[in-house]
Design a protein around this motif. Structure first.
Motif, PDB file in Angstrom:
ATOM      1  N   THR A 230       0.826  -1.201   0.000  1.00 42.27           N
ATOM      2  CA  THR A 230       0.000   0.000   0.000  1.00 42.27           C
ATOM      3  C   THR A 230       0.867   1.261   0.000  1.00 42.27           C
ATOM      4  O   THR A 230       2.061   1.204   0.295  1.00 42.27           O
ATOM      5  N   GLY A 231       0.231   2.392  -0.321  1.00 42.24           N
ATOM      6  CA  GLY A 231       0.913   3.681  -0.190  1.00 42.24           C
ATOM      7  C   GLY A 231       1.122   4.368  -1.532  1.00 42.24           C
ATOM      8  O   GLY A 231       0.936   3.786  -2.604  1.00 42.24           O
ATOM      9  N   LEU A 232       1.488   5.638  -1.415  1.00 46.78           N
ATOM     10  CA  LEU A 232       1.740   6.465  -2.607  1.00 46.78           C
ATOM     11  C   LEU A 232       3.169   6.228  -3.071  1.00 46.78           C
ATOM     12  O   LEU A 232       4.114   6.334  -2.281  1.00 46.78           O
ATOM     13  N   ILE A 233       3.344   5.921  -4.346  1.00 51.94           N
ATOM     14  CA  ILE A 233       4.694   5.669  -4.879  1.00 51.94           C
ATOM     15  C   ILE A 233       5.261   6.935  -5.503  1.00 51.94           C
ATOM     16  O   ILE A 233       6.428   7.275  -5.315  1.00 51.94           O
ATOM     17  N   ASP A 234       4.410   7.680  -6.230  1.00 50.27           N
ATOM     18  CA  ASP A 234       4.957   8.809  -6.989  1.00 50.27           C
ATOM     19  C   ASP A 234       3.823   9.736  -7.444  1.00 50.27           C
ATOM     20  O   ASP A 234       2.708   9.276  -7.690  1.00 50.27           O
ATOM     21  N   VAL A 235       4.145  11.042  -7.518  1.00 50.96           N
ATOM     22  CA  VAL A 235       3.246  11.988  -8.189  1.00 50.96           C
ATOM     23  C   VAL A 235       4.074  12.641  -9.302  1.00 50.96           C
ATOM     24  O   VAL A 235       5.221  13.030  -9.057  1.00 50.96           O
ATOM     25  N   ASP A 236       3.531  12.709 -10.505  1.00 48.30           N
ATOM     26  CA  ASP A 236       4.343  13.228 -11.614  1.00 48.30           C
ATOM     27  C   ASP A 236       4.591  14.727 -11.457  1.00 48.30           C
ATOM     28  O   ASP A 236       3.935  15.403 -10.656  1.00 48.30           O
ATOM     29  N   GLU A 237       5.543  15.232 -12.257  1.00 46.41           N
ATOM     30  CA  GLU A 237       5.970  16.639 -12.099  1.00 46.41           C
ATOM     31  C   GLU A 237       4.823  17.618 -12.335  1.00 46.41           C
ATOM     32  O   GLU A 237       4.764  18.685 -11.726  1.00 46.41           O
ATOM     33  N   ARG A 238       3.915  17.258 -13.227  1.00 49.68           N
ATOM     34  CA  ARG A 238       2.804  18.181 -13.522  1.00 49.68           C
ATOM     35  C   ARG A 238       1.679  18.090 -12.497  1.00 49.68           C
ATOM     36  O   ARG A 238       0.646  18.754 -12.630  1.00 49.68           O
ATOM     37  N   HIS A 239       1.852  17.231 -11.515  1.00 49.80           N
ATOM     38  CA  HIS A 239       0.831  17.042 -10.476  1.00 49.80           C
ATOM     39  C   HIS A 239      -0.523  16.663 -11.070  1.00 49.80           C
ATOM     40  O   HIS A 239      -1.558  17.228 -10.747  1.00 49.80           O
ATOM     41  N   GLU A 240      -0.463  15.670 -11.982  1.00 48.56           N
ATOM     42  CA  GLU A 240      -1.715  15.172 -12.572  1.00 48.56           C
ATOM     43  C   GLU A 240      -1.903  13.685 -12.310  1.00 48.56           C
ATOM     44  O   GLU A 240      -3.024  13.206 -12.181  1.00 48.56           O
ATOM     45  N   LEU A 241      -0.775  12.963 -12.269  1.00 50.70           N
ATOM     46  CA  LEU A 241      -0.847  11.502 -12.165  1.00 50.70           C
ATOM     47  C   LEU A 241      -0.236  11.031 -10.850  1.00 50.70           C
ATOM     48  O   LEU A 241       0.908  11.381 -10.547  1.00 50.70           O
ATOM     49  N   ALA A 242      -0.976  10.261 -10.107  1.00 56.17           N
ATOM     50  CA  ALA A 242      -0.465   9.716  -8.836  1.00 56.17           C
ATOM     51  C   ALA A 242      -0.439   8.199  -8.940  1.00 56.17           C
ATOM     52  O   ALA A 242      -1.434   7.581  -9.344  1.00 56.17           O
ATOM     53  N   THR A 243       0.715   7.624  -8.585  1.00 59.38           N
ATOM     54  CA  THR A 243       0.857   6.164  -8.650  1.00 59.38           C
ATOM     55  C   THR A 243       0.843   5.580  -7.242  1.00 59.38           C
ATOM     56  O   THR A 243       1.608   6.005  -6.369  1.00 59.38           O
ATOM     57  N   PHE A 244      -0.056   4.628  -7.032  1.00 60.50           N
ATOM     58  CA  PHE A 244      -0.229   3.994  -5.718  1.00 60.50           C
ATOM     59  C   PHE A 244       0.078   2.502  -5.820  1.00 60.50           C
ATOM     60  O   PHE A 244      -0.186   1.871  -6.859  1.00 60.50           O
TER      61      PHE A 244
END
Ligand SMILES: Cc1cc2nc3c(=O)[nH]c(=O)nc-3n(C[C@H](O)[C@H](O)[C@H](O)COP(=O)(O)OP(=O)(O)OC[C@H]3O[C@@H](n4cnc5c(N)ncnc54)[C@H](O)[C@@H]3O)c2cc1C
Length: 437
Positions: free
Chosen positions: A71-85
């Motif tokens: 579980t948990g947040l892995i990454d948010v892209d530089e444009r702050h549009e895509l979040a990978t969990f």
């Protein structure tokens, strides 16, 4: 949580199974090893999220893979549009994980207990004619396929697989991470009130088109609809949340604890259900407040029930509901649980219940201690006549042959399944029924 040797049960207590063993991988590599080991010994393997599906879709037929440690947040892209969990992340944890980026999920369903992977895999949706279900917010996934391969899918890599793997019924592989297209965090203004059912049905297309998120509940044996209209607020608008006491009174005491008692009474003495339902529609649903989107979209459900939900072409919803009402009025059944009506925009996912059509949803519920079969099957017949598609995570009696007619890309999905899971490692009796063996 299920341990090896224990019986697995779903939330609604409509399904149970005895897994051969339970594994709790912490990494994508551990998922891969578990899949390879299961394949080596010819045992099916099933990822389970929060076990909140009412259908047998999550029932393990061999190894049960619990993803509560992935579980948990892995990454948010530089444009702050895509979040990978990580795939096992619960929806309820996502607002906190996204808070520092000022982001939110675009839309949510009624609760937030589900895992992200489980929610997208069954086509979980909320309401709103311009908003699509959760799987349509998926921009990419990584999964371990039935051949033990780790496969990444997004708009640039294996893009042709995205419309299948974003809503894959758990049949194409074990998802290890999911990338979601997010939106700037927003507040919702909620207006909840009782209205005449007939006037709501008469004005349904306008009501749905004019609101961001419109839905209603109809309590059988009454003429009242409890409408919920949520409006997305511009940033900086004043927030007027429910006080903690009011929230507890409405959502915990009346909607859950008192409701449990009244459902129990109705189950023991069915004749009082109409009176109880008239009382329920007076006690619930008359309030206005503004709060963070996830606090408005979702509530807590502690009274256990069984559910079936059908997706219809949106324009069929009013007639279908009138037929359900007539069915209940003439059947002699006492139905304590409300019928819920919601809407969603069309999307392009192959097995989405809203695939390629503007959609309205009708959900029927029955208290957990009552047998839902007669009621649900009679409602299913009405929905089938109107081109309905059953929610994959809720009860229904359709099989692959009849579902193929409902989904133009059904055979394309099965072809991807043949490619990603040729030996049916992820099979279980439900998937055998709805997709074929
Ligand atoms: C009280 C309640 C309220 C609900 N409200 C709504 C609602 O508002 N809207 C709506 O549309 N639905 C609703 N549902 C249904 C629910 O959202 C779906 O059944 C959802 O799938 C449950 O998520 P889960 O994590 O419990 O998945 P599970 O039931 O555990 O699993 C569902 C499927 O996902 C697969 N899966 C899980 N994890 C993975 C993974 N990592 N990789 C691959 N496959 C995986 C499983 O194998 C299975 O096939 C509700 C259910 C309940 C009990």
């Amino acid at each position: 949580m299920t341990a090896t040797g224990e019986t697995w049960r779903n939330w609604g207590r409509t399904e149970k199974a005895k897994p051969i063993r339970v594994e709790r991988p912490r990494t994508a590599g551990a998922v891969q090893r578990a899949v390879v080991a299961a394949a080596g010994s010819g045992i099916p393997i099933k990822a389970v999220g929060a076990s909140h599906s009412f259908s047998g879709i999550a029932a393990p037929a061999g190894v049960l893979l619990e993803l509560d440690d992935l579980t948990g947040l892995i990454d948010v892209d530089e444009r702050h549009e895509l979040a990978t969990f990580s795939a096992g992340t619960r929806l309820r944890d996502i607002p906190r994980l996204l808070a520092r980026y000022g982001l939110a999920m675009e839309n949510l369903g009624d609760i937030d207990s589900q895992s992200l992977a489980g929610a997208i895999s069954t086509g979980t949706h909320g309401t709103g004619a311009s908003f699509r279900g959760l799987a349509a917010q998926v921009a990419g996934v990584t999964l371990v396929t039935g051949t033990g391969e780790q496969l990444h899918v997004d708009a640039d890599t294996n893009a042709e697989l995205l419309p299948a793997v974003a809503l894959g019924l758990g049949s194409l592989g074990i998802l290890v991470d999911v990338t979601v297209r997010c939106v700037p965090a927003f507040d919702l203004a909620a207006v909840e009130k009782p209205e005449s059912l007939e006037s709501v049905l008469d004005s349904l297309p306008q009501r749905v088109a004019e609101s961001d998120h419109f839905e209603f509940y109809w309590f059988p044996h009454t003429e009242t609809a409890l409408t919920k209209t949520n409006t997305r607020m511009p940033s900086g608008a004043a927030r007027r949340p429910l006080s903690p006491v009011r929230r507890w009174l409405d959502d915990t005491l009346v909607s859950n604890r008192l409701y449990e008692v009244t459902c129990g009474l109705g189950s023991a003495v069915p004749a009082i259900t109409p009176t109880v339902n008239r009382l329920a529609d007076k006690l619930t649903g008359n309030r206005e407040f503004t709060d963070a989107s996830h606090r408005v979209f979702t509530t807590k459900r502690t009274v256990r029930f069984a559910e079936m939900e059908y997706a219809l072409p949106a324009e069929q919803v009013a007639d279908a509901l009138r037929e359900v009402k007539k069915l209940i009025d003439t059947s002699g059944w006492s139905i304590s649980f409300p019928v819920e009506v919601r809407f969603a925009a069309s999307d392009d996912l192959w097995l989405s219940t809203a695939s390629r059509r503007e959609t309205g949803y009708i959900a029927v519920h029955r208290y957990a201690r009552e047998n839902p079969t007669g009621y649900f099957r009679a409602v299913e017949a009405i929905m089938r006549d109107k081109g309905g598609r059953p929610h994959w995570g809720k009860m229904h009696w359709r099989d692959a042959e009849s579902l193929r007619e409902s989904y133009p890309r059904f055979d394309d999905f099965v072809a991807i399944r043949d490619r990603l899971d040729p030996s049916r490692l992820f099979r279980n009796p439900y998937l055998d029924r709805v997709l074929g063996a």
